[in-house]
Design an enzyme around this catalytic site. Sequence first.
Site, PDB file in Angstrom:
ATOM      1  N   CYS A  32      -1.289   6.539   9.946  1.00 37.50           N
ATOM      2  CA  CYS A  32      -0.043   5.976  10.453  1.00 37.50           C
ATOM      3  C   CYS A  32      -0.300   4.685  11.220  1.00 37.50           C
ATOM      4  CB  CYS A  32       0.636   6.996  11.366  1.00 37.50           C
ATOM      5  SG  CYS A  32       2.177   6.434  12.088  1.00 37.50           S
ATOM      6  N   CYS A  39       3.685   8.579   0.781  1.00 39.15           N
ATOM      7  CA  CYS A  39       4.226   7.639   1.762  1.00 39.15           C
ATOM      8  C   CYS A  39       4.511   6.315   1.062  1.00 39.15           C
ATOM      9  CB  CYS A  39       3.225   7.453   2.896  1.00 39.15           C
ATOM     10  SG  CYS A  39       3.801   6.390   4.229  1.00 39.15           S
ATOM     11  N   CYS A  72       6.168  -4.367  15.517  1.00 36.14           N
ATOM     12  CA  CYS A  72       5.804  -3.351  16.502  1.00 36.14           C
ATOM     13  C   CYS A  72       4.340  -3.576  16.903  1.00 36.14           C
ATOM     14  CB  CYS A  72       5.990  -1.947  15.929  1.00 36.14           C
ATOM     15  SG  CYS A  72       7.727  -1.573  15.519  1.00 36.14           S
ATOM     16  N   CYS A  96       6.572  -6.801   6.981  1.00 40.78           N
ATOM     17  CA  CYS A  96       7.565  -6.203   7.864  1.00 40.78           C
ATOM     18  C   CYS A  96       8.044  -7.255   8.846  1.00 40.78           C
ATOM     19  CB  CYS A  96       6.956  -5.016   8.611  1.00 40.78           C
ATOM     20  SG  CYS A  96       8.151  -4.041   9.555  1.00 40.78           S
ATOM     21  N   CYS A 135       1.298  -1.493  15.472  1.00 44.53           N
ATOM     22  CA  CYS A 135       1.285  -1.245  14.025  1.00 44.53           C
ATOM     23  C   CYS A 135       0.620  -2.397  13.283  1.00 44.53           C
ATOM     24  CB  CYS A 135       2.727  -1.058  13.545  1.00 44.53           C
ATOM     25  SG  CYS A 135       2.865  -0.745  11.768  1.00 44.53           S
ATOM     26  N   GLU A 143       0.833  -1.198   0.000  1.00 46.65           N
ATOM     27  CA  GLU A 143       0.000   0.000   0.000  1.00 46.65           C
ATOM     28  C   GLU A 143       0.871   1.252   0.000  1.00 46.65           C
ATOM     29  OE1 GLU A 143      -4.179  -1.371   2.007  1.00 46.65           O
ATOM     30  OE2 GLU A 143      -2.604  -0.705   3.386  1.00 46.65           O
TER      31      GLU A 143
END
Length: 390
Positions: free
Chosen positions: A379, A141, A152, A148, A155, A126
Amino acid sequence: MRADAPATDGLDEAARARILAKAALFAPPSNELADGRRDLVGLSREELAAAMAEIGEQPFRAKQLWHWIYHQGVTDFAAMANIAKPLRAKLAERFAIGRPEVAADHLSADETRKMLFRFRDHEAVETVYIPDVTEDRGAVCLSSQVGCTLSCRFCHTGTQRLTRNLSAAEIVGQFMAMRDAYGEWPSPKGETPRLLSTIVLMGMGEPLYNYENVAKAMKIVMDGEGIGLSRRRITLSTSGVVPMMDRAGAELGVNLAVSLHAVTDDVRDVIVPLNRKYNIAELIAACRRYPGASNARRITFEYVMLKGINDSEADARRLVELIDGIPAKVNLIPFNPWPGSTYETSSGNAIRRFAKIVMDAGYAAPVRTPRGQDILAACGQLKSKVAGAA
């Protein structure tokens, strides 16, 4: 091994070598299409010249192609008016000028736009465009990995396993495809306003775990004869891959954003597990070493506000102590919920109290207004969903 002081240069070099070796395990596919043609997007100037030499063409052809691909934004060799038709046909037989496929395109009520880009191997990421609310400009962005590896806790992307790194072509291709969508070709020159005025490497993935492809893509973006975006218009965000921060500063010199999110190792070990490898002391030391940091080019510390976790007044005072003397600003980010998350957003009063302590110490501490929440584009909300997206 974790340490309270920065590693020596020799240890840093060894750590960088390990990081690059691991990155190779998640290497992107080649730039060769199923029909045998080679995609020219993502090649460096030197590689483009070599590709021309392989078909018996002179080096100046690479300069012509660079102009058409990165300044004019063309995807069809037939549009290259200063190249003779026989050569255009020859190029089309052997090469392509690719773009990622737009598998989904969502527009938020606040004009934030999120695209799901699918690549040739059907993997997807994305990418988000966030327009300025007052001026004709905005930030793109970009993602650097499919998934990933950092996990985290707050997230959404961190819940998706790392599949592979993106190639330089796939990274710069996201930006080019967004420019296609807004018709911003040829590349604006000088002070001409740009709708897509800045790049933030804050999408899916940890950029410094895919450093070589990210660096190659950003060097293409910064080339003055192509897209021509200044390094001052590019921000690389890292969760704290300390050994690569020095290299990124020396080789790219782009703006640095650090996903800090906590001021003690006990808390950061949990919400940003990378901290168990590179702790806060090491991370802050790397920030102090980062070249080019000044009052004009401050390091940004990103800080997601989590209710009851990291939002106390004591946390704010500790943050001020940590960054003392660093040219910096602190972006306070209200937590953006996503399906399955267990964290809560700090109250408005807690955020205001936190911000006041930081500002009273002389640091800017803007509270980020969530953008694109209704399309999960804010975010920490990005996560590729390929199935059923087309």
